[in-house]
Design an enzyme around this catalytic site. Structure first.
Site, short mmCIF file in Angstrom:
data_model
loop_
_atom_site.label_atom_id
_atom_site.label_comp_id
_atom_site.label_asym_id
_atom_site.label_seq_id
_atom_site.Cartn_x
_atom_site.Cartn_y
_atom_site.Cartn_z
CB CYS A 183 86.40 42.07 8.03
SG CYS A 183 87.04 42.82 6.52
CB CYS A 215 84.14 40.28 5.72
SG CYS A 215 85.62 39.48 5.13
CB CYS A 260 90.36 41.24 5.42
SG CYS A 260 89.14 39.97 5.04
N GLY A 309 65.75 20.71 17.96
CA GLY A 309 65.04 21.15 16.77
C GLY A 309 63.54 21.29 16.94
CB CYS A 355 87.03 40.60 1.90
SG CYS A 355 86.82 42.04 2.98
ZN LIG Z 1 87.10 41.05 4.98
#
Ligand SMILES: [Zn+2]
Ligand SMILES: Nc1ncnc2c1ncn2[C@@H]1O[C@H](COP(=O)(O)OP(=O)(O)O)[C@@H](O)[C@H]1O
Ligand SMILES: [Mg+2]
Lengths: 260, 317, 231
Positions: free
Chosen positions: B287, B281, B259, B47, B256
């Site tokens: 997707c 998506c 999908c 970090g 979505c």
């Molecule tokens: Zn999707």
């Protein structure tokens, strides 16, 4: 004021050079809990340097600063690491700048300015922070409706009060102030002085106030340092120094203003 | 750490016909070594931002030159590279970067998250969970999470050094005060390994939980600002929040349109000239794979989507 | 008689640098011992150093030499050498001083100014204000003025506010510089009565009383500050 057996701060021979130029030299004094120390002197006499060196924003060239910490007992600031100093500065110490733009974060709200020190200390509850914000806005006489406003929209007197609230939220024991009433109207000044006196009494707060205003000195401070060319020329009980100045420079300083 | 950390490019004898006049992966070997040394340092201090000597790349700044340099320093002929931009493999930005590496390394390119050994990304983490041995490389425009509140670089550096992070919470405080909730949607700051606060790059906060204890190695490159930082595999990554306003990810009522996923990060897009909208998506590979497994969507819609997305990819960082 | 204060070998010279370093030797080897229940009136012509001596006793002026020993909270403390923090403690608990002029913080109402010494000592604000009200009533300050800042008061009113601040708490030592100078007959009588009550309680007083009648009523003895003493 609660009488204490130990001072809060003991400064011994503190000296700050900028190259071979003197910032302040051989500064020694004690400050006690609940005591207000005034520092006067013409501009360029080393007052702000003294504050910055005292708080280790500048490293002293020489000298010892002892502080009786609530959490850590007696500490020698010169022996602390930078992170320990920072911790001390945001818990037990506070700093009110002459220019509120330096002492505040102008890009975030008044409330965030007050809450920051709490968040820095690990408070992670928004509701509790918000409550402290409200409380401190009220305490410094700023309308709580203004909590979400940017400091940009505040008057000079409000900005100074906001700076004070931002510092006092963690209930520090020592607050350093550089010309806190500088540039304010007389009536605004009076209100600020009033507030400071009340806060000093309420929290047994110790203040170190740099000012060129002898009225402020007279009304607010208990102890006084008169500075010239980076050195203390005279120090002692405030009313004694103002009414019976011994050093030629102090006499000049006291006479050159209208009787306060 | 379990899987071997892959920082040395796999150099095999197999030679590929590459763009003439350029070194493998464009950067010279000295620069690559310098970057790899910086990466090792970055991994050792999770970090923490490490400066590096950022070089000119044959793509404009703002196109992810920090990420590209890291990829160039790590990639070997056997690597399989995936490049995404806002979740899509086929935006202008992603395609330019892929072209650069194909020309200069000849490596295999993939769109399949699970197949890639190196994933360079702008603005998203794939929905498919990353595995041990994979490396994800983020393109970072502004590496300093404290910048917005404290523009002075020496001061922010000191804040990091002393873990003096009250200021970062000031930002969240402001959010709640003005919006009644933490409204920060992108670049939501994280605490890495209980020590350094870092910017996750402009990914949506939806992706933040994926960073926590991720089995893959996460590397961050900021080209313009010349900073690199890293999160080693299985490192604790906490999104900052308040006890009474805990961190939460975005949720959608929709699913979505292609999908049918209800778990993935959705982009809202305009479907037609009538201003019809739908949600799909943002991760095109995810997707696609779901659709291949037989979920939803008509071919004509897919074509429309691709067009829209390509248009969207024209914008740069 | 218990000793409350002892001034020894006080010398005070003012050096006026702004006037070419002119020296004013005002007090020459002054000795004074003050006991509980005594009221010592300082005498001598104007300009002889009476107010200067009072201010030295209050540690408002710093003498060139000598000691001012004050019996404070069970101990003797020399205020000529003491740290400001301790001097202020002496002023909070032991010595009250009434100057010829009132010096107040703007904006603060008369009642709070009078109540402040009690509050400083830890008494609750309500109780402090209650006692302040009693005293202001006795001193004939009209109730309409209580919540007003005394900056606008008449000379006599200001003087009574000043007196009230010092009489509200039973200091063991009181220093009074012309406490009745600008008062009318009626209020002078009230103030005399209040001072007598204090003396009767055992308060040790050093005062400058310009008015001969007042002096003769109050003083248990007179003291000439121009006497070079070996007391
Ligand atoms: Zn999707
Ligand atoms: N703060 C001071 N600075 C310089 N001279 C002073 C100061 N206070 C008093 N004096 C001088 O000391 C002398 C005595 O004054 P004062 O004590 O007021 O006399 P009295 O009260 O007996 O009238 C006068 O010459 C006066 O001008
Ligand atoms: Mg007099």
């Amino acid at each position: 004021m609660i009488f204490s057996k130990e001072p809060l701060l003991k400064v011994m021979g503190m000296t700050k050079y900028f190259g071979d130029r003197v910032g302040c030299r051989d500064i020694s004094f004690e400050l006690w809990p609940g005591e207000v120390l005034g520092i006067v002197g013409e501009s360029g006499s080393g007052k702000t340097t003294l504050l910055n060196t005292l708080s280790y924003h500048l490293e002293p060239t020489r000298g010892i600063i002892l502080y009786w910490s609530e959490q850590q007992g007696l500490v020698d600031l010169g022996q602390l690491s930078e992170s320990q100093i920072r911790y001390l500065m945001r818990t037990e110490w506070g700093m009110v700048r002459q220019n509120p733009r330096e002492g505040l974060r102008m890009r975030v709200s008044a409330g965030a300015n007050i809450g920051e020190r709490l968040m820095a200390l690990g408070v992670r509850h928004y509701g509790r922070i918000r409550k402290e914000v409200q409380k401190w806005l009220e305490r410094v006489e700023i309308d709580t409706d203004r909590a979400n406003d940017l400091p940009e929209t505040f008057s000079g007197g409000m900005l100074q009060r906001l700076q004070i609230a931002r510092n006092l939220v963690t209930q520090p024991r020592l607050v350093l102030m550089d010309e806190p009433t500088g540039g304010l109207d007389v009536s605004v000044q009076a209100r600020l002085l009033d507030l400071l006196r009340a806060l000093v009494a309420e929290f047994n707060l110790s203040l170190i106030v740099v000012t060129h205003d002898l009225a402020v000195v007279r009304l607010l401070t208990h102890r006084l340092l008169v500075m010239r060319h980076g050195e203390i020329v005279e120090s002692g009980l405030t009313d004694q120094l103002l009414d019976d100045p011994h050093h030629p420079y102090t006499q000049l300083l006291v006479s050159s203003v209208i009787q306060v | 750490m379990r899987g071997p950390l892959k920082l040395q490019p796999k150099m095999k004898s197999k030679s590929v016909p590459l763009q003439e006049g350029y070194n493998f992966a464009y950067l010279d070997e000295g620069t690559k070594r310098m970057i790899r040394r910086t990466l090792l340092k970055a991994i050792a201090i999770p970090g923490h931002q490490i400066p590096f000597g950022s070089r000119e790349m044959p793509l404009p700044l703002g196109w992810g030159t920090g990420g590209i340099q890291i990829t160039a320093a790590l990639i070997g002929p056997d690597d399989i590279l995936k490049v995404i931009d806002q979740g899509a493999d086929d935006t202008t930005n992603a395609i330019s970067i892929k072209k650069l590496f194909v020309k200069t390394t000849g490596v295999q390119i993939t769109e399949r998250t699970e197949k890639a050994t190196l994933i360079q990304t702008r603005h998203r983490i794939p929905e498919t969970p990353l595995k041990e041995g994979q490396v994800i490389i983020y393109q970072v425009p502004i590496p300093e999470p404290l910048r917005f509140l404290e523009p002075r670089e020496p001061e922010t550096r000191k804040m990091h050094a002393l873990a003096d992070y009250g200021l970062m919470y000031v930002k969240l405080y402001e959010d709640i005060s003005t919006h009644g909730r933490i409204a920060t949607a992108f670049m939501y700051p994280v605490l890495v390994h209980h020590r350094y606060i870092a910017s996750p790059s402009p990914i949506p906060r939806f992706d933040n939980p994926k960073m926590d204890r991720m089995p893959a190695l996460q590397l961050f490159g900021a080209g313009r600002e010349k900073r690199i930082y890293a999160i080693p595999p299985y490192t604790t990554v906490k999104s900052l929040d308040f006890e009474d306003y805990p961190f939460e990810i975005e949720k959608w009522d929709q699913q979505c349109a292609l999908c049918g996923s209800r778990e993935s990060y959705l982009d809202e897009i305009i479907k037609d000239d009538q201003g019809g909208r739908l949600f799909v998506c943002s991760d095109t590979d995810y997707c696609q794979q779901r659709r291949e497994k037989g979920k939803n969507a008509s071919p004509s819609e897919v074509v429309a989507m691709k067009a829209v997305r390509r248009k969207k990819g024209d914008e740069t960082t | 008689m218990e000793t409350r204060l002892q001034a020894e070998d006080i010398q005070k010279t003012f050096i006026l640098y702004l006037q070419g370093g002119k020296k004013l030797n005002v007090l020459k080897r002054v000795y004074l011992t003050l006991g509980a229940g005594e009221c010592v009136a300082l005498t001598g012509p104007s300009g002889i150093g009476k107010s200067t001596f009072l201010r030295v006793l209050y540690a408002n002026y710093k003498p060139d030499s000598g000691r001012v020993l004050v019996f404070h909270r069970g101990q003797w403390i020399n205020t000529v050498e003491a740290d400001p923090y301790h001097i202020l403690d002496v002023r909070r608990y032991t010595i009250g001083y009434v100057s010829q002029f009132l010096r107040v913080i703007p904006r603060v109402p008369a009642l709070d100014i009078v109540a402040e010494p009690l509050q400083r000592l830890g008494l609750s604000p309500d109780e402090s204000r209650l006692q302040a009200q009693d005293l202001l009533r006795r001193l004939n300050i009209p109730e309409s003025l209580w919540e007003v800042s005394p900056t606008t008061f008449s000379g006599g009113e200001q003087q009574r506010i000043n007196l009230a601040r010092s009489l509200i708490y039973p200091y063991s030592i009181l220093l009074l510089d012309e406490p009745t100078a600008s008062l009318d007959e009626k209020n002078r009588a009230v103030v005399i009565q209040l001072i007598r009550e204090a003396v009767a309680r055992g308060t040790a007083i050093v005062g400058v009383f310009h008015d001969r009648e007042v002096r003769e009523t109050l003083a248990t003895r007179e003291f000439d500050v121009s006497t070079e003493g070996t007391e």
